[in-house]
Every structure is written in structure tokens, then in C-alpha cells.
Scaffold this motif. Sequence first.
Motif, PDB file in Angstrom:
ATOM      1  N   GLY A 225      16.062 -28.092 -25.705  1.00 41.78           N
ATOM      2  CA  GLY A 225      15.538 -26.726 -25.621  1.00 41.78           C
ATOM      3  C   GLY A 225      14.330 -26.539 -24.722  1.00 41.78           C
ATOM      4  N   PRO A 246      12.285 -30.107 -35.162  1.00 42.64           N
ATOM      5  CA  PRO A 246      13.530 -30.824 -34.920  1.00 42.64           C
ATOM      6  C   PRO A 246      14.296 -30.338 -33.686  1.00 42.64           C
ATOM      7  CG  PRO A 246      13.631 -29.590 -36.992  1.00 42.64           C
ATOM      8  CD  PRO A 246      12.237 -29.446 -36.469  1.00 42.64           C
ATOM      9  N   ASP A 247      14.173 -29.066 -33.338  1.00 47.23           N
ATOM     10  CA  ASP A 247      14.951 -28.546 -32.212  1.00 47.23           C
ATOM     11  C   ASP A 247      14.148 -27.467 -31.480  1.00 47.23           C
ATOM     12  OD1 ASP A 247      17.161 -28.286 -30.530  1.00 47.23           O
ATOM     13  OD2 ASP A 247      18.037 -26.700 -31.748  1.00 47.23           O
ATOM     14  N   PRO A 248      13.068 -27.867 -30.794  1.00 47.95           N
ATOM     15  CA  PRO A 248      12.182 -26.878 -30.168  1.00 47.95           C
ATOM     16  C   PRO A 248      12.845 -26.172 -28.988  1.00 47.95           C
ATOM     17  CG  PRO A 248      11.595 -29.078 -29.433  1.00 47.95           C
ATOM     18  CD  PRO A 248      12.651 -29.255 -30.488  1.00 47.95           C
ATOM     19  N   VAL A 249      12.408 -24.949 -28.735  1.00 48.80           N
ATOM     20  CA  VAL A 249      12.921 -24.153 -27.613  1.00 48.80           C
ATOM     21  C   VAL A 249      11.723 -23.622 -26.836  1.00 48.80           C
ATOM     22  CG1 VAL A 249      14.343 -22.192 -26.934  1.00 48.80           C
ATOM     23  CG2 VAL A 249      14.774 -23.333 -29.100  1.00 48.80           C
ATOM     24  N   ARG A 253      12.579 -18.753 -22.931  1.00 50.13           N
ATOM     25  CA  ARG A 253      14.027 -18.752 -22.681  1.00 50.13           C
ATOM     26  C   ARG A 253      14.613 -17.366 -22.947  1.00 50.13           C
ATOM     27  NH1 ARG A 253      18.147 -21.632 -26.686  1.00 50.13           N
ATOM     28  NH2 ARG A 253      17.420 -19.819 -27.860  1.00 50.13           N
TER      29      ARG A 253
ATOM     30  N   THR B 311       9.499 -22.919 -39.380  1.00 51.23           N
ATOM     31  CA  THR B 311       9.810 -23.547 -38.094  1.00 51.23           C
ATOM     32  C   THR B 311      10.936 -24.560 -38.257  1.00 51.23           C
ATOM     33  OG1 THR B 311       7.488 -23.324 -37.480  1.00 51.23           O
ATOM     34  CG2 THR B 311       8.821 -24.797 -36.142  1.00 51.23           C
ATOM     35  N   VAL B 312      10.823 -25.388 -39.310  1.00 51.55           N
ATOM     36  CA  VAL B 312      11.735 -26.531 -39.434  1.00 51.55           C
ATOM     37  C   VAL B 312      13.127 -26.105 -39.906  1.00 51.55           C
ATOM     38  CG1 VAL B 312      12.171 -28.656 -40.707  1.00 51.55           C
ATOM     39  CG2 VAL B 312       9.887 -28.206 -39.795  1.00 51.55           C
ATOM     40  N   GLN B 315      15.609 -24.540 -37.392  1.00 56.29           N
ATOM     41  CA  GLN B 315      15.959 -25.505 -36.346  1.00 56.29           C
ATOM     42  C   GLN B 315      16.876 -26.587 -36.907  1.00 56.29           C
ATOM     43  OE1 GLN B 315      12.617 -27.040 -34.131  1.00 56.29           O
ATOM     44  NE2 GLN B 315      11.689 -25.027 -33.866  1.00 56.29           N
ATOM     45  N   ARG B 316      16.570 -27.015 -38.125  1.00 53.63           N
ATOM     46  CA  ARG B 316      17.380 -28.043 -38.779  1.00 53.63           C
ATOM     47  C   ARG B 316      18.803 -27.518 -39.018  1.00 53.63           C
ATOM     48  NH1 ARG B 316      18.282 -32.719 -38.575  1.00 53.63           N
ATOM     49  NH2 ARG B 316      16.065 -33.107 -38.311  1.00 53.63           N
ATOM     50  N   ARG B 318      20.291 -25.240 -37.308  1.00 55.20           N
ATOM     51  CA  ARG B 318      20.942 -25.139 -36.001  1.00 55.20           C
ATOM     52  C   ARG B 318      21.533 -26.496 -35.618  1.00 55.20           C
ATOM     53  NH1 ARG B 318      16.527 -22.316 -33.037  1.00 55.20           N
ATOM     54  NH2 ARG B 318      15.858 -24.315 -32.176  1.00 55.20           N
ATOM     55  N   LEU B 319      20.748 -27.556 -35.846  1.00 54.31           N
ATOM     56  CA  LEU B 319      21.209 -28.900 -35.502  1.00 54.31           C
ATOM     57  C   LEU B 319      22.393 -29.301 -36.361  1.00 54.31           C
ATOM     58  CD1 LEU B 319      17.915 -30.955 -35.030  1.00 54.31           C
ATOM     59  CD2 LEU B 319      19.531 -30.248 -33.272  1.00 54.31           C
ATOM     60  N   GLU B 320      22.288 -28.978 -37.667  1.00 56.07           N
ATOM     61  CA  GLU B 320      23.351 -29.406 -38.565  1.00 56.07           C
ATOM     62  C   GLU B 320      24.646 -28.645 -38.317  1.00 56.07           C
ATOM     63  OE1 GLU B 320      21.276 -29.409 -42.296  1.00 56.07           O
ATOM     64  OE2 GLU B 320      20.386 -31.351 -41.747  1.00 56.07           O
ATOM     65  N   PRO B 324      22.716 -27.256 -31.087  1.00 53.53           N
ATOM     66  CA  PRO B 324      21.315 -27.406 -30.687  1.00 53.53           C
ATOM     67  C   PRO B 324      20.929 -26.486 -29.538  1.00 53.53           C
ATOM     68  CG  PRO B 324      22.610 -29.234 -29.854  1.00 53.53           C
ATOM     69  CD  PRO B 324      23.515 -28.423 -30.733  1.00 53.53           C
ATOM     70  N   ALA B 325      19.629 -26.209 -29.459  1.00 56.96           N
ATOM     71  CA  ALA B 325      19.145 -25.310 -28.414  1.00 56.96           C
ATOM     72  C   ALA B 325      19.299 -25.966 -27.053  1.00 56.96           C
ATOM     73  CB  ALA B 325      17.673 -25.001 -28.654  1.00 56.96           C
TER      74      ALA B 325
END
Lengths: 297, 331
Positions: A225, A246-249, A253, B311-312, B315-316, B318-320, B324-325
Motif C-alpha cells: 500500500g 498490518p496493511d498500511p496505505v 492514494r 487502525t488494525v 487492515q487485518r 482486508r488481509l484476511e 491487501p492494499a
Amino acid sequence: MDIAPNRYGFFTDTSICIGCKACEVACKEWNDVPDDGFVFRATSYDNTGSLGANTWRHVAFIEQQRPVGQADGRGQVGGQDQGEGPAGGPGPDSIERWLMSSDVCKHCTHAACLDVCPTGALFRTEFGTVVVQEDICNGCGYCVPACPYGVIDRRERDGRAWKCTMCYDRQLGGLEPACAKACPTDSIQFGPLDELRLRAEERVERLHEEGRPEARLYGASPDDGVGGDGAFFLLLDEPEVYGLPPDPVVTTRDLPAMWRWAGGAAVSLVGAMAVSFLSERLVGRIAAHDRSLGRRR
Amino acid sequence: MREDAMVPEAEFRSYYGQPVIKAPVWHEPHMPVYLYLGGLSGAASVMAAMAGLTGRDRLALTARVTAAVGATAGAALLAAELGRPERFLNMLRVFKLTSPMSVGSWILAAHSGLTTIAAASAVAAALPSAAAKVVAVLPAASAPVRALPTAGDAATLAIAVTGPLMATYTAVLLADTAVPAWHEAHRELPFLFAGSALASAGAMGMLATPRVEAGPARAVAALGAVMETAAGAVMERRLGLVGEPYRLGRAGRLMRAARVLTAGGGLLATVAGRSRTLSAISGLALTAGSLCIRFGALEAGRLSAADPKYTVVPQRRRLEAGNPASVPERP
């Protein structure tokens, strides 16, 4: 994306970090960074807490209990360690483990702080790193909530934003950054980014072969990201355990979409205003029409 | 559990419950009041142009003065937020499309300059003797004073363009951050702020214009209240977990107060033409509601930045979900 022909970076291998905090001290000394005050957090042996205006390297200490024979870090390690530290004593079939990790500015390929800085105080160096020019920063503080990693911060004392420069001055002189120089275990490695990425992949493979399948790279992929980090990590658990997203953007964007929605709202504002002015005229005309009808009747 | 409708407690891991991102460092009351004044000034400038075009001179005067006072007071607050006034000039050393703060500084600079010209000409026209006195004392001022009406009208047409930008760019300013409650709300925030801007400008029109001419201001206030209420409702419904901070603690109290004040003030505005008291109550309620929205939105952002959950967890998830971004390749 090619942001610099000779892009330099950090590879922080947390599997060999011993938590000595030499990097924190070396960074403070070389860059003349003020102290953060003496705060005891009472959560772990880590009293620095997080990266900030006065902490450009931060060593995180994570105390965990994990069942014996469960090498996989996911779900098994630490349980729901939301700020608990060691949960009671170690059980008969669990072992203690400490994770240590030296965190730093990620020097993102797509850096939100750099994108949103309104004065151009933040710039991309010839080494592909992101640096704040302290004489241009006017302390608007916009970069602070823009950073998806929570790195850059405003120093209350002088009202300007500060963060790791990857020792830009030392790099200009052909030296490695102070933290990497001071690291006694080579947990912090500095060098050309492509080289570091190859070295990191080899290291992960070796750890997997040694029976540590939980080893993983964080921030190494150029497809993530933020377009990949100039400072990436080898972790032994999920990123959030270390305080990393865990999944920064990169926040910019979605900027084109944001301006589109704002444009829609602006047009609606004008529309609502026009309706308000015309409706009265219409209502007035209808009322006059009714009155004239009434008279005729 | 505060209420059953709430999202179930999300399980997640974190570093001793510490925040992942940094909370916005902007000060109160500077920033929320600036957001309110920007909206007020932006919507008032469109009102000034339309009132001028439809021949409502008294309403046009109110709107021009409101737009100018809002913009200059807002700029002063912004300079105060930066610490030193000359730091605002530093904002204008570059123009950066990727920075809503940079774009906004240029909008504010243009808008406050234009609104000042528009208001000065309207005030001079309303006080012809004062203009004559200025000319008598300072003969050199005669040319600018004579040029004022034309310049004022041209400026009023121009602020009808900068105004809507002024009222909505602040939503992009908040949304273009990593703060979950703001970033994820980037669709609704501009409408929430535009509605709030309309309501506050309508309120000022009702408060400072004779009732006979304030008809459109009442309609603007009512429509603005509808837009603000609708955008807020859609936003909280769509955001799910990330929208939680808008309902919690001080942010929740402010948002609820804003909803009551805005809905009440908006309803009152539809019948406020009947009496001066009703006009005053409606105008004040809408102004208070508009202020509450800005304080509430800022506080919700701060809450969502302080708790790593916001925040977590998304995003978690999304990953699962295997999604992912990624960043599209940019020039």
C-alpha cells in the motif's frame, strides 16, 4: 517505482535484535535529538514507547508466552496481549519469549508525509530517502496524522515536525547511519535497497529451514500500500504485535476520489443555494397566481 | 456494551494497546472554529452573489460582510494555530496538488482577499457619506473609492466560485490523513461540511437581515440542515466499526448535540419568517449545531487515532479477505 538510481535503505532483522537500545542512543547522540523526558510506562521494559519527534529509532520489547511445540506465531503467541505483558506465570507447557525490534521511519516509496506537506519542507533525497528541512517546516502538523505508520511528529518545544533522516549528513559523507554503525549484532543493516532485499529473502529462507516458520518480511514488497518501504523488517509475529499497521496505505492514494466527492458537495451547495433563491420566487409567483385566481372566482 | 446496535467487540492484537498512528496535533478551539468559519464564509459568499443577482440588497450586504469576517477571522485563527503569523506566508511558497493543505491555503488567500473587496464595496455603498468623507480627507483615495462598486461586484462573482471550494476543501483536509474515522468518511464528510456551511450561512442571514428579505436565507438554512443531517446519518451507517468514535464519549455527545440543534433549527427556519424571536432561536441553534459538528468531527478523529483497534482491525480484515492494499502506479 524508481525513485532514485541508488536507493539506500535499512533492513532490520529483528530475529537477532538483543534490545540493547544502542541504536536509540547513537541516533540521539549523532543527530543531537533532545530527550523525551523520563516516563515509566509500566507496561514492559520499554520506556521509550514509540517513535516521535524526539525518538527516531525505537526498540520495542514484546513479552510473550507461547505453547511449546507451536512454532507458528499466528494466534498462538501471546494470546490477546492487549497491553498485558506476561499474563500470569508461564504455564507448564508454555515458554516465554521476548521479541525485540528496532523501529524507524519507513522512508516509503509513496510517502504520505511528503505528499501532503504544504511548504515543500519534506523532500526526496538522492538516496531515495525522505527528509524534513527544518528551516522550511512551518509546523502546520499536517504530516503527523497523514503518516500511516505514526512516525513523524511535531515537537512542542519548537512547533516543527521531526523524524529520522537516515542520517542524510552521514550518507553524504559516505558513512552508514549512526544506528546501523552502533548495532552490535547487525540487526540493523544499511545498504543499497535491492541488495538488502535479496539478503533479507535469504535470511527468511534460512530461518524457515531452521524450523522458524513464523519469520516473515514486512514492508519489503514494492507492491504494498505504500509502494514498499525504504526501511523494512524481518518479524517473528504479526506486525500489529510490534505496533506496526498490518496493511498500511499511503493516504493520498484516495485523493482523486476525495476531490471528486468534495466537488460534488460544492456543486450541491451551489444547487441548494439556487433552489433557495428560486423557490421563494416560484412560491411567491404561485401565491400571486392563487390570489389572482381567488379574485376571479 | 453501550447499545445493542453497536459493532461487536473486535478481537485484535497490539503493542500494549498503544496507538499505531499519531493523533492530529491541531489545537482546539483554533482548528474546529476555523472549519466552521471557512464553511460559513464559503456558503455566505454564494449567498451574496445570488442575493445580488436577484436584487436583494440588504441580504447581499449581510452575506458579503459575513463572508469577509468569516474568511479573515478564519485566516487569523489559522495563523494563530501555526504559532507565528509569517508562517502563513510560508504556506504560499509552493502550490502542491497532492497537499489539500497547500491547495486550501491558496483557496483561503484568494477567498479572503476577494471577500474583503466585496464587503468593502458593499459597506461603502451602504454608507455613501462615509465614502465621501474619505475622499474629502484623502483626495488620493478618490479613484479607489470610485472603482469600489465595480470591483465589489466583480469580486462577488469570483467568490461565488471560491466560496464552495472554501466550504468543502476542509473535508478533504481531514479525509486525506491516516486517521480512520476521517479517511474512511471521505465520501460523506464534504456533504456534511457543505450542509453545515449552508445551515450556518443561512443562520447568519436570518440573524442579521430583516425578515422580509431573509426568505432565501431561511430556505438555505433549512436545506443545509437537511443535507447535514442526511450526510451524517449515511456516514455513520456506512462506516461500521470505524464510525464508532462518532458515537463515543465527548465526540458522541457533540455529534448528538449537533444533530438535535441542526434538526431543530432547520425545522424552525421553515416557520421563522413569522417572528423575530423564532428567527433568532433558529439562527442561534443552527450556528451552535454547526460548531458542534466541527468540534465533534475533530474529536472523533482524535479518538479513532488513539485506539489501535480502528487502525488494525480493518487492515487485518482486508488481509484476511485476501484483498491487501495496493498503490496504483503514479507518474
